[in-house]
Design a protein around this motif. Sequence first.
Motif, PDB file in Angstrom:
ATOM      1  N   THR A 177     -28.277  12.016 -11.005  1.00 54.87           N
ATOM      2  CA  THR A 177     -27.191  11.070 -10.769  1.00 54.87           C
ATOM      3  C   THR A 177     -25.820  11.722 -10.877  1.00 54.87           C
ATOM      4  N   GLU A 178     -25.699  12.706 -11.765  1.00 61.19           N
ATOM      5  CA  GLU A 178     -24.400  13.344 -11.944  1.00 61.19           C
ATOM      6  C   GLU A 178     -23.960  14.081 -10.679  1.00 61.19           C
ATOM      7  N   ILE A 179     -24.900  14.685  -9.972  1.00 59.58           N
ATOM      8  CA  ILE A 179     -24.581  15.396  -8.737  1.00 59.58           C
ATOM      9  C   ILE A 179     -24.504  14.436  -7.554  1.00 59.58           C
ATOM     10  N   ALA A 180     -25.302  13.373  -7.609  1.00 56.96           N
ATOM     11  CA  ALA A 180     -25.386  12.450  -6.471  1.00 56.96           C
ATOM     12  C   ALA A 180     -24.087  11.702  -6.225  1.00 56.96           C
ATOM     13  N   ILE A 181     -23.173  11.736  -7.192  1.00 55.84           N
ATOM     14  CA  ILE A 181     -21.906  11.022  -7.009  1.00 55.84           C
ATOM     15  C   ILE A 181     -21.071  11.656  -5.888  1.00 55.84           C
ATOM     16  N   ILE A 182     -21.346  12.915  -5.568  1.00 56.77           N
ATOM     17  CA  ILE A 182     -20.597  13.586  -4.500  1.00 56.77           C
ATOM     18  C   ILE A 182     -21.300  13.439  -3.149  1.00 56.77           C
ATOM     19  N   LEU A 183     -22.321  12.593  -3.071  1.00 56.04           N
ATOM     20  CA  LEU A 183     -23.093  12.434  -1.845  1.00 56.04           C
ATOM     21  C   LEU A 183     -22.237  12.058  -0.634  1.00 56.04           C
ATOM     22  N   PRO A 184     -21.275  11.122  -0.748  1.00 56.87           N
ATOM     23  CA  PRO A 184     -20.442  10.817   0.425  1.00 56.87           C
ATOM     24  C   PRO A 184     -19.679  12.018   0.951  1.00 56.87           C
ATOM     25  N   PHE A 185     -19.187  12.863   0.059  1.00 54.14           N
ATOM     26  CA  PHE A 185     -18.420  14.026   0.495  1.00 54.14           C
ATOM     27  C   PHE A 185     -19.327  15.090   1.116  1.00 54.14           C
ATOM     28  N   LEU A 213     -26.364  17.484  24.586  1.00 49.50           N
ATOM     29  CA  LEU A 213     -25.779  17.881  23.310  1.00 49.50           C
ATOM     30  C   LEU A 213     -24.567  17.052  22.909  1.00 49.50           C
ATOM     31  N   ASN A 214     -24.012  16.270  23.821  1.00 45.74           N
ATOM     32  CA  ASN A 214     -22.938  15.358  23.416  1.00 45.74           C
ATOM     33  C   ASN A 214     -23.429  14.333  22.411  1.00 45.74           C
ATOM     34  N   LEU A 215     -24.739  14.102  22.399  1.00 43.23           N
ATOM     35  CA  LEU A 215     -25.304  13.193  21.410  1.00 43.23           C
ATOM     36  C   LEU A 215     -25.010  13.672  19.995  1.00 43.23           C
ATOM     37  N   ILE A 216     -25.037  14.979  19.785  1.00 42.48           N
ATOM     38  CA  ILE A 216     -24.719  15.527  18.463  1.00 42.48           C
ATOM     39  C   ILE A 216     -23.270  15.231  18.111  1.00 42.48           C
ATOM     40  N   ARG A 217     -22.393  15.345  19.092  1.00 43.17           N
ATOM     41  CA  ARG A 217     -20.971  15.076  18.839  1.00 43.17           C
ATOM     42  C   ARG A 217     -20.761  13.636  18.394  1.00 43.17           C
ATOM     43  N   TYR A 218     -21.303  12.690  19.130  1.00 44.31           N
ATOM     44  CA  TYR A 218     -21.079  11.285  18.810  1.00 44.31           C
ATOM     45  C   TYR A 218     -21.788  10.895  17.508  1.00 44.31           C
ATOM     46  N   TYR A 219     -22.918  11.512  17.246  1.00 45.02           N
ATOM     47  CA  TYR A 219     -23.592  11.251  15.971  1.00 45.02           C
ATOM     48  C   TYR A 219     -22.743  11.757  14.807  1.00 45.02           C
ATOM     49  N   SER A 220     -22.114  12.901  14.962  1.00 44.70           N
ATOM     50  CA  SER A 220     -21.269  13.427  13.889  1.00 44.70           C
ATOM     51  C   SER A 220     -20.072  12.513  13.650  1.00 44.70           C
ATOM     52  N   TYR A 221     -19.510  11.932  14.719  1.00 47.37           N
ATOM     53  CA  TYR A 221     -18.410  10.980  14.562  1.00 47.37           C
ATOM     54  C   TYR A 221     -18.866   9.769  13.752  1.00 47.37           C
ATOM     55  N   LEU A 222     -20.007   9.226  14.137  1.00 48.52           N
ATOM     56  CA  LEU A 222     -20.521   8.033  13.452  1.00 48.52           C
ATOM     57  C   LEU A 222     -20.863   8.327  12.004  1.00 48.52           C
ATOM     58  N   LEU A 223     -21.519   9.448  11.760  1.00 50.15           N
ATOM     59  CA  LEU A 223     -21.905   9.802  10.398  1.00 50.15           C
ATOM     60  C   LEU A 223     -20.674  10.041   9.524  1.00 50.15           C
ATOM     61  N   PHE A 224     -19.665  10.693  10.073  1.00 52.43           N
ATOM     62  CA  PHE A 224     -18.456  10.975   9.291  1.00 52.43           C
ATOM     63  C   PHE A 224     -17.783   9.680   8.856  1.00 52.43           C
ATOM     64  N   TYR A 225     -17.703   8.705   9.769  1.00 53.11           N
ATOM     65  CA  TYR A 225     -17.065   7.434   9.410  1.00 53.11           C
ATOM     66  C   TYR A 225     -17.884   6.678   8.363  1.00 53.11           C
ATOM     67  N   LEU A 226     -19.195   6.558   8.595  1.00 56.56           N
ATOM     68  CA  LEU A 226     -20.029   5.799   7.662  1.00 56.56           C
ATOM     69  C   LEU A 226     -20.089   6.464   6.286  1.00 56.56           C
ATOM     70  N   SER A 227     -19.934   7.781   6.240  1.00 60.84           N
ATOM     71  CA  SER A 227     -19.978   8.476   4.948  1.00 60.84           C
ATOM     72  C   SER A 227     -18.830   8.076   4.039  1.00 60.84           C
ATOM     73  N   GLY A 228     -17.697   7.670   4.626  1.00 64.65           N
ATOM     74  CA  GLY A 228     -16.552   7.288   3.807  1.00 64.65           C
ATOM     75  C   GLY A 228     -16.191   5.832   3.872  1.00 64.65           C
TER      76      GLY A 228
END
Length: 387
Positions: A177-185, A213-228
């Motif tokens: 749990t102590e390490i998992a707190i940085i999971l969003p980052f 391969l543009n699928l990777i680009r759009y997935y990275s956009y979506l993942l970055f937003y949802l992570s924060g």
Amino acid sequence: MIVHDKTLLQNKYLREEAKALQDAGFISEEHYSNIKKDLADFKSNQNWFLRVAFLLLGSFLYSSICGFIALSILQVTGEHFEVLFFVFALIGLAGTEFFARQNYFGHGLDDAFIIGFQICLAATIGIYTSGNEFLIAIVVTTSAAFCYLRYLHRSMLLLACVAATASIFYGILNLGTEIAIILPFVSMVFALLLFLLWNKKLQHTSTFYKFDLNLIRYYSYLLFYLSGNYLVVRELSVVLLQQAINHGQDIPFAWFFYIFTFIIPVGYIYQALQQKNKIILWLGFAALAFSIYSIRFYYALLPLELALTFGGLFLFGVTLVLIKKLQNQTTGITFKPDRFSNSTPFQAAEIIVSTQVGGTQSNQQTTDSPVEFGGGGYSGGGASGEF
């Protein structure tokens, strides 16, 4: 590595480009038909209804083969059925290879076997590791990446991205749990690495992989937003980290996630307008709407009815101003229809409006003079000889 015929792959992408030119009006339908006749193609289904129908048929075929094999194996091994799912996975892989060598690509039958292979392989790892999510995610990431590289199945590329993300999630959670707190980052960093991988290496490849391969680009956009996103981070903290957030308390770094939730969608919209990328634009608008929902989920300043009313009025006003400002521009950001996009809904709306206006005018003329058509009283072909 790619099992498909390279000539058929090249023909497939040439036909897609020709179809885009025909839809945009640069070439005629006859010209496009001649191109289709000259270029051999895979056995595939462009109609999604037919593809889903063949997917169901392929699933029935796959399950029938697995059922027959299971009955044969159980007669030999008795109650030791753990090996069955591994055999089922091999059947799925063999079926995928067979259909690929028979020039099936996006047909539906091949979809059933490649998806069945992934499901049975994940079930096998789950059985032998007592449901270890981290190992399951690692194996699925590897197998999905292999299937995409060999069969160019776009869904496998998406599955590889999702499974790789799950591998990082479960790997961090296993550290405590102590390490998992940085999971969003960590998730944000992974999304940035995916984008850099696409930007520096993948988008410059000259192979057949570049079309997906543009699928990777759009997935990275979506993942970055949802992570924060504040709502996602807070709810995952409660579910995964078992953090109890009492009334008046908040998650660590809450101020950062508040700002992040609204800054990123605005940045996506600005970048989309600069690059004229409609997918990122729609992603930015969807992220902005979810950001508003995320804050309202915890802090409802207005009743839902008033919030929807004021929000609708605001969007209507902004849309009207933008249409008035952009409708006469022919370059840059404009309201003119895109010839390379499917404008069928707009054309249908235009037809409906024209029909309604024309119908209203026709009714008014009929009311004033119902039988005045011409010299003979029937569309102008009467005694006067005039039309």
